[in-house]
Motif scaffolding. Structure first.
Motif, PDB file in Angstrom:
ATOM      1  N   LEU A   1       0.845  -1.204   0.000  1.00 54.44           N
ATOM      2  CA  LEU A   1       0.000   0.000   0.000  1.00 54.44           C
ATOM      3  C   LEU A   1       0.873   1.244   0.000  1.00 54.44           C
ATOM      4  O   LEU A   1       1.948   1.238   0.620  1.00 54.44           O
ATOM      5  CB  LEU A   1      -0.894   0.005   1.254  1.00 54.44           C
ATOM      6  N   GLU A   2       0.432   2.281  -0.703  1.00 50.90           N
ATOM      7  CA  GLU A   2       1.055   3.604  -0.634  1.00 50.90           C
ATOM      8  C   GLU A   2       0.079   4.534   0.080  1.00 50.90           C
ATOM      9  O   GLU A   2      -1.105   4.591  -0.256  1.00 50.90           O
ATOM     10  CB  GLU A   2       1.372   4.138  -2.025  1.00 50.90           C
ATOM     11  N   ILE A   3       0.592   5.278   1.099  1.00 52.99           N
ATOM     12  CA  ILE A   3      -0.259   6.171   1.878  1.00 52.99           C
ATOM     13  C   ILE A   3       0.330   7.581   1.829  1.00 52.99           C
ATOM     14  O   ILE A   3       1.520   7.751   1.548  1.00 52.99           O
ATOM     15  CB  ILE A   3      -0.388   5.696   3.344  1.00 52.99           C
ATOM     16  N   GLN A   4      -0.513   8.574   2.088  1.00 50.25           N
ATOM     17  CA  GLN A   4      -0.054   9.958   2.007  1.00 50.25           C
ATOM     18  C   GLN A   4      -0.752  10.794   3.083  1.00 50.25           C
ATOM     19  O   GLN A   4      -1.960  10.727   3.283  1.00 50.25           O
ATOM     20  CB  GLN A   4      -0.382  10.557   0.638  1.00 50.25           C
ATOM     21  N   ALA A   5       0.090  11.561   3.817  1.00 47.67           N
ATOM     22  CA  ALA A   5      -0.420  12.561   4.758  1.00 47.67           C
ATOM     23  C   ALA A   5       0.299  13.868   4.462  1.00 47.67           C
ATOM     24  O   ALA A   5       1.378  13.869   3.868  1.00 47.67           O
ATOM     25  CB  ALA A   5      -0.197  12.115   6.196  1.00 47.67           C
ATOM     26  N   THR A   6      -0.280  14.980   4.839  1.00 45.83           N
ATOM     27  CA  THR A   6       0.331  16.292   4.607  1.00 45.83           C
ATOM     28  C   THR A   6       0.500  17.010   5.929  1.00 45.83           C
ATOM     29  O   THR A   6      -0.219  16.741   6.903  1.00 45.83           O
ATOM     30  CB  THR A   6      -0.551  17.141   3.665  1.00 45.83           C
ATOM     31  N   ASP A   7       1.548  17.937   5.954  1.00 45.10           N
ATOM     32  CA  ASP A   7       1.839  18.686   7.175  1.00 45.10           C
ATOM     33  C   ASP A   7       2.036  20.140   6.777  1.00 45.10           C
ATOM     34  O   ASP A   7       2.787  20.450   5.846  1.00 45.10           O
ATOM     35  CB  ASP A   7       3.096  18.123   7.843  1.00 45.10           C
ATOM     36  N   GLY A   8       1.368  21.088   7.500  1.00 41.30           N
ATOM     37  CA  GLY A   8       1.418  22.502   7.154  1.00 41.30           C
ATOM     38  C   GLY A   8       2.634  23.234   7.655  1.00 41.30           C
ATOM     39  O   GLY A   8       2.784  24.434   7.378  1.00 41.30           O
ATOM     40  N   ASP A   9       3.548  22.593   8.363  1.00 44.85           N
ATOM     41  CA  ASP A   9       4.735  23.276   8.865  1.00 44.85           C
ATOM     42  C   ASP A   9       5.744  23.497   7.739  1.00 44.85           C
ATOM     43  O   ASP A   9       5.568  23.034   6.599  1.00 44.85           O
ATOM     44  CB  ASP A   9       5.371  22.443   9.987  1.00 44.85           C
ATOM     45  N   GLU A  10       6.847  24.196   8.066  1.00 47.57           N
ATOM     46  CA  GLU A  10       7.856  24.554   7.076  1.00 47.57           C
ATOM     47  C   GLU A  10       8.416  23.292   6.423  1.00 47.57           C
ATOM     48  O   GLU A  10       8.840  22.356   7.116  1.00 47.57           O
ATOM     49  CB  GLU A  10       8.978  25.343   7.734  1.00 47.57           C
ATOM     50  N   PRO A  11       8.437  23.250   5.093  1.00 46.48           N
ATOM     51  CA  PRO A  11       8.933  22.056   4.400  1.00 46.48           C
ATOM     52  C   PRO A  11      10.412  21.781   4.731  1.00 46.48           C
ATOM     53  O   PRO A  11      11.161  22.694   5.073  1.00 46.48           O
ATOM     54  CB  PRO A  11       8.754  22.395   2.922  1.00 46.48           C
ATOM     55  N   ALA A  12      10.769  20.492   4.608  1.00 48.63           N
ATOM     56  CA  ALA A  12      12.151  20.031   4.780  1.00 48.63           C
ATOM     57  C   ALA A  12      12.693  20.344   6.168  1.00 48.63           C
ATOM     58  O   ALA A  12      13.879  20.615   6.342  1.00 48.63           O
ATOM     59  CB  ALA A  12      13.048  20.619   3.705  1.00 48.63           C
ATOM     60  N   THR A  13      11.813  20.316   7.162  1.00 42.17           N
ATOM     61  CA  THR A  13      12.256  20.477   8.548  1.00 42.17           C
ATOM     62  C   THR A  13      11.695  19.320   9.360  1.00 42.17           C
ATOM     63  O   THR A  13      10.824  18.566   8.899  1.00 42.17           O
ATOM     64  CB  THR A  13      11.759  21.799   9.148  1.00 42.17           C
ATOM     65  N   GLY A  14      12.224  19.210  10.585  1.00 41.74           N
ATOM     66  CA  GLY A  14      11.729  18.156  11.462  1.00 41.74           C
ATOM     67  C   GLY A  14      10.283  18.354  11.859  1.00 41.74           C
ATOM     68  O   GLY A  14       9.628  17.428  12.345  1.00 41.74           O
ATOM     69  N   SER A  15       9.769  19.553  11.646  1.00 35.97           N
ATOM     70  CA  SER A  15       8.371  19.811  12.001  1.00 35.97           C
ATOM     71  C   SER A  15       7.418  19.298  10.944  1.00 35.97           C
ATOM     72  O   SER A  15       6.238  19.063  11.232  1.00 35.97           O
ATOM     73  CB  SER A  15       8.149  21.316  12.213  1.00 35.97           C
TER      74      SER A  15
END
Length: 835
Positions: free
Chosen positions: A469-483
Motif C-alpha cells: 500500500l502507498e499512503i499519504q499525509a500532509t503537514d502545514g509546517d515549514e517544508p524540509a524540517t523536522g516539524s
C-alpha cells in the motif's frame, strides 16, 4: 719338549678363538685383508689362512709389536696380548707362504689390523679450578668464560664426545639457575634469570660445579668428572639514562648531544635501532656512546620516541643486552586554534526561550592537551542582521556553547543570522563563522488524505519486501524540517512487526511493506491502524488526533506448503552388530495445512534401512557393516498424502560403532623362503592386519599350531603389534617347500583367531638373494611336470576344436529342421488357399 709347548700354545689360541669368535669359520686362502679388533681383548685368534699346497709354512712380518703373530704350520693369525688404540690405532703386516726350502710360494699379502677404540679413558679438565668475571645485567646467553676438558679416546666416536653441565651452584637463592653452560663448547653465560637478578649488592661471588661426561652424556656408563668455577659479579656500567625531555622546534644547531651510555666491554661498536618503523629516526650515537638528536622535533607530529641502543663486537655479535631509550617531546605554543567546520550551522525554533542552548562551536588546537598552550577562549565579535537587537546570542567563553539571550526569535523578522566568533589561545587567534537558521515551530499535525484505505488480499507466499500500500499525509509546517517530516507507524494490529512503513523524504509518501513472511495458519487477517507523527515535538497545546490515523486490512490467503521436519538433521549412533529390525530413530514432520504425511527414504543404496511410512520409525533392514561404511547417510522424505509433489527431505546420518567381527589375516605380498643350505640365525618377517577399528587390534598374537613336527622345526617371535619373525629351529632342512600351520588372534572382545598355512620355500638362492630359477635351453628336454603341462594344453586345445565343431553341426541341423518346418507350414497355407 718344544713340540709339546707349541701344541699347548696352539690349543690356547684355538680355545681363545672359540671363546671370542664363536663357531664362525674365519678361514680362507691368503689375500690382502683388513681386520677390525676392539682394544683390550687379550689372547685370541684372528684368522686362519689356508694353502692348496701341502707342507708349507706361513710367515708374518711388519708392525707386529710383540702382540701379533702367525702359527707357521697352521696359518692361524693371532694376538698374544691386548691391543691399545691409544698406543697404536693401525698395525700393518705382510703375510707370505713359504715351502720347506724357504722359497716364497705366495705373497706377500698386505694384512691391516684396525684397532677399535673402547671407552677406557675418563675426560679431564685442563685446569684444577677456573675463575671468571661477569657484569650485572649481562645479556642472557652471552658467554663470559669457558671451561675445557679432553678425552684420550677416539674423537671420531662417542667415547670422546663430551657433554658439559652445571648440576648446581652456590649460593642458589632462586628457583632457577642463574648461570648456564653450552653443553658442547663449555662456554658459561648468564641464564635469563641471571641476566635479570645478578646484583653485586646482593651477592658478588658464586661457586659453580661444572660437570663433564663422555659418551655425549647419554649413557649411565659414561665417565664423569667435575671442576669448581669461581665467579665474581661486578656492577654494570651499561645502564639506560632516565627519560629524556626535548623541547620541540629547537633552533640550536643540530645534532645536539642529549645523553651518553657506557658499555661494560672495551672496543665495542654502538648502534641505535628503532622500536617502531619510522621514515627516519632523528637520533644517532657515536662510538663514545654519546646520543644525539639530529634535527628539530615536532610534538604535533610525534610526542614521544622509544628506541634501543646496542653494542656489538667486531664480528657483529651482540655484547650487551639492548638498552631502551625513552624520549618525551616538550610542547611549545606553536599552533593557532582551528575551526572544526568552515561554517558551523545550527537550528533554533522561533519559540525558544531565553537561556536555551542552541548548539556548540567546535574548535581545536594542536598544542598539548590540557595545557595553557591549547586552552581556547570564545567571544562573539558580530551578529548580522542586528535585528531586533544586536545581542540576541551569547557564547560561553570556555566551552563554545551558544545560548539565546532573553529575546524571542521571530522567523518573519529574520530567518537566518551570521555570527563572527573569535577563538584565542595564549598567543594566536582565529575567526570562526556560525550560521543560525530560525525554523518554524511544530504547530501543525500530519493529516491523512484518507481515513480508511480499505483492504487488500494477498497470498501467504508473497515475498518479504513487497509493497502492499502507498499512503499519504500532509503537514502545514515549514517544508524540509523536522516539524514537517512525517514518520508512519503501525500503531495497532501488528504485534509481531510483520509490516514496516518507509517514508520518501522528498514527498512524505509512505510505503507499507511486508517485513516478515506472512502465515495464513497464524493470522488470516491483519486489522492495521496506522499513525503519522513528526520527529520534532509538537508545541504546547497542540496534540495528534484522529486526522493523523488511518485504517487498512490485509487478508491472507492460504498456499499449500510442503511438510517440515522438526529437526534439520537427524544423527544417531548404532553398533554394527545390532539385529535386523532394530529401531534406529523416529523422525517427525508436520504439514502447515494439517494434511496427513507419508515418510520414505532416498539414497539407501546399501538397503540397510526401512521406514514406516506412517509413523516415521526407521528400522534396520539388513545386517550393518562398519568396515563397508562407517558413516551412512540417507535422506528422509516427508510428502503430503493428498499431493505427493509437496515434499521435503532432511538428512539422516548413521554413525556405526565397531565390534570385533573380523579375525586377523596375513597381509604379505612377498613369498617366504630361506636360502639353502641354512646357516643358522635365519629369519623372515610375517605381517598381519585386522579390518576392525584400530582399538580392537592394537595387539595381534602369533603362535604355531600345537603339533610336534611344527614346534620341532620352527619358532615364531613377535616383533610388534602387527609383525613377527618366523625362524627355523635348526639347519637340517631339505631343499623343498614346507607348510607351517600357525594361528593368529586379536585382543578384541571377544577375541577372534584364524588358522593359516604358511608355505616356506627352502631353495638355492641366486646372487640377488632370491630363489634361483635355472634358464631352460632350447635343446634341453622338458621335465616331467613340463611334459604333463604341455600334454594337458594340447588336450584342451583339441577339446575346444572338437566342441566347436560339434556345436556348429548341431546349429546347422537345428536351422535345417526349422527351415523344413517353415516350408511345410507354407505348403499347408497354400493348400488351404487353393481349396
Amino acid at each position: 719338549m718344544l713340540k709339546l709347548c707349541g701344541l699347548q700354545f696352539l690349543l690356547a689360541v684355538q680355545w681363545a678363538a672359540c671363546q671370542n669368535l664363536g663357531d664362525l669359520h674365519l678361514t680362507g686362502p691368503l689375500k690382502d685383508m683388513n681386520f677390525s679388533i676392539p682394544e683390550g681383548t687379550g689372547v685370541r685368534a684372528i684368522y686362519q689362512f689356508t694353502s692348496e699346497s701341502p707342507d708349507v709354512i706361513f710367515r708374518a712380518t711388519g708392525e707386529k709389536d710383540g702382540l701379533i703373530d702367525i702359527v707357521p704350520d697352521t696359518g692361524i693369525l693371532y694376538l698374544n696380548g691386548s691391543l691399545d688404540w691409544e698406543t697404536k690405532a693401525v698395525h700393518k703386516l705382510q703375510v707370505e707362504i713359504l715351502n720347506k726350502n724357504g722359497d716364497v710360494v705366495k705373497g706377500p699379502c698386505a694384512v691391516t689390523i684396525y684397532v677399535e677404540d673402547i671407552n677406557d679413558n675418563p675426560p679431564k679438565f685442563d685446569q684444577a679450578q677456573y675463575t671468571g668475571v661477569v657484569r650485572q645485567n649481562s645479556r642472557a646467553g652471552k658467554p663470559f668464560m669457558r671451561v675445557h676438558a679432553t678425552d684420550l679416546d677416539d674423537p671420531t666416536t662417542p667415547h670422546a664426545q663430551l657433554n658439559y653441565s652445571i648440576p648446581h651452584h652456590f649460593p642458589n637463592p632462586y628457583s632457577e639457575m642463574l648461570f648456564q653452560i653450552n653443553s658442547l663448547t663449555g662456554e658459561i653465560s648468564p641464564s635469563r634469570t641471571g641476566s635479570f637478578y645478578l646484583d653485586p649488592q646482593k651477592q658478588d661471588t658464586f661457586t659453580l660445579v661444572v660437570s663433564v661426561k663422555d659418551m655425549a652424556g647419554l649413557t649411565e656408563n659414561a665417565f664423569k668428572n667435575s671442576v669448581d668455577v669461581k665467579i665474581t659479579v661486578k656492577e654494570s656500567l651499561w645502564k639506560a639514562p632516565p627519560t629524556i625531555t626535548i623541547k620541540e622546534n629547537s633552533t640550536q644547531p643540530h645534532p645536539v648531544n642529549i645523553s651518553q651510555v657506557h658499555s661494560n666491554e672495551a672496543d665495542v661498536i654502538y648502534e641505535v635501532f628503532e622500536k617502531e618503523t619510522l621514515a627516519k629516526l632523528p637520533f644517532s650515537i657515536d662510538q663514545n656512546g654519546s646520543i644525539y638528536v639530529t634535527e628539530p622535533l615536532d610534538r604535533e607530529e610525534k610526542d614521544a620516541y622509544s628506541f634501543f641502543v646496542i653494542t656489538k663486537d667486531k664480528g657483529g655479535e651482540l655484547v650487551d643486552k639492548p638498552l631502551k631509550i625513552n624520549i618525551i617531546v616538550e610542547d611549545i605554543n606553536d599552533n593557532p586554534p582551528v575551526c572544526q567546520n568552515a561554517v558551523t550551522t545550527l537550528e533554533v525554533q522561533e519559540n525558544e526561550s531565553g537561556g536555551s542552548s542552541i548548539g556548540t562551536l567546535s574548535a581545536t588546537d594542536m598544542d598539548q592537551k590540557d595545557t595553557l598552550n591549547s586552552r581556547l577562549k570564545f567571544k562573539i565579535l558580530s551578529q548580522d542582521p542586528a535585528v531586533p537587537t544586536s545581542n540576541l546570542f551569547f557564547i560561553q567563553q570556555d566551552t563554545g556553547v551558544l545560548q539565546l539571550h532573553g529575546h524571542s526569535l521571530n522567523k518573519r523578522i529574520a530567518s537566518n543570522y551570521s555570527l563572527k566568533v573569535q577563538v584565542t589561545d595564549e598567543v594566536f587567534q582565529t575567526i570562526c563563522d556560525v550560521q543560525i537558521h530560525v525554523i518554524d515551530i511544530n504547530d501543525q499535525i500530519p493529516i491523512f488524505e484518507k481515513s480508511d484505505y480499505y483492504s487488500v488480499t494477498v497470498a501467504e507466499s508473497l515475498p518479504v519486501g513487497t509493497v502492499l500500500l502507498e499512503i499519504q499525509a500532509t503537514d502545514g509546517d515549514e517544508p524540509a524540517t523536522g516539524s514537517s517530516y512525517i514518520i508512519y507507524q503501525v500503531k495497532e494490529g501488528d504485534p509481531d512487526n510483520t509490516f514496516i512503513i518507509e517514508t520518501d523524504p522528498e514527498t512524505n509518501r509512505g510505503f507499507l511493506k511486508i517485513n516478515k513472511a506472512l502465515d495464513f495458519e497464524t493470522a488470516e487477517v491483519h486489522n492495521l491502524v496506522i499513525n503519522a507523527t513528526n520527529p520534532e515535538p509538537l508545541v504546547s497545546g497542540v496534540q495528534y488526533n484522529s486526522s493523523s490515523l488511518t485504517l487498512f486490512k490485509v487478508f491472507v490467503t492460504n498456499v499449500d506448503e510442503p511438510p517440515a521436519f522438526h529437526k534439520e538433521v537427524y544423527t544417531t549412533e548404532l553398533s554394527e552388530d545390532v539385529p535386523v529390525n532394530t529401531l534406529v530413530v523416529t523422525v517427525e514432520a508436520h504439514d502447515p495445512e494439517g494434511d496427513a504425511v507419508r515418510y520414505s527414504l532416498e539414497g539407501d543404496w546399501r538397503k540397510w534401512l526401512r521406514i514406516d511410512s506412517t509413523t516415521g520409525q526407521i528400522y534396520t533392514a539388513s545386517a550393518l557393516d562398519r568396515e563397508q561404511e562407517q558413516v551412512y547417510r540417507v535422506d528422509v522424505v516427508a510428502s503430503e498424502i493428498s499431493n505427493a509433489a509437496q515434499k521435503f527431505k532432511t538428512p539422516l546420518v548413521l554413525n556405526l560403532k565397531d565390534v570385533n567381527d573380523n579375525a586377523p589375516r596375513l597381509n604379505m605380498d612377498y613369498p617366504l623362503f630361506f636360502c639353502y643350505p641354512l646357516r643358522g640365525g635365519d629369519r623372515t618377517l610375517i605381517r598381519a592386519t585386522d579390518d576392525d577399528e584400530q582399538k580392537f587390534y592394537s595387539t595381534i598374537t602369533f603362535s604355531l599350531k600345537d603339533d610336534v613336527a611344527t614346534r620341532n622345526n620352527w619358532e615364531i617371535l613377535k616383533v610388534n603389534a602387527t609383525h613377527a619373525y618366523l625362524s627355523p629351529r635348526h639347519t637340517n632342512f631339505e631343499e623343498k617347500v614346507y607348510t607351517v600351520p600357525m594361528i593368529i588372534s586379536d585382543n578384541g572382545v571377544p577375541p577372534l583367531e584364524r588358522e593359516v598355512i604358511l608355505e616356506v620355500n627352502i631353495c638355492t638362492c641366486s646372487s640377488e638373494n632370491s630363489c634361483f630359477i635355472p634358464v631352460e635351453r632350447e635343446h634341453s628336454k622338458p621335465s616331467t611336470g613340463q611334459a604333463i603341462g604341455i600334454l594337458l594344453g594340447v588336450l584342451i586345445v583339441i577339446g575346444v576344436i572338437v566342441g566347436g565343431a560339434f556345436f556348429h553341426m548341431r546349429y546347422k541341423e537345428k536351422n535345417k529342421k526349422k527351415s523344413q518346418q517353415k516350408d511345410a507350414k507354407d505348403q499347408t497355407e497354400c493348400d488351404k488357399l487353393n481349396a
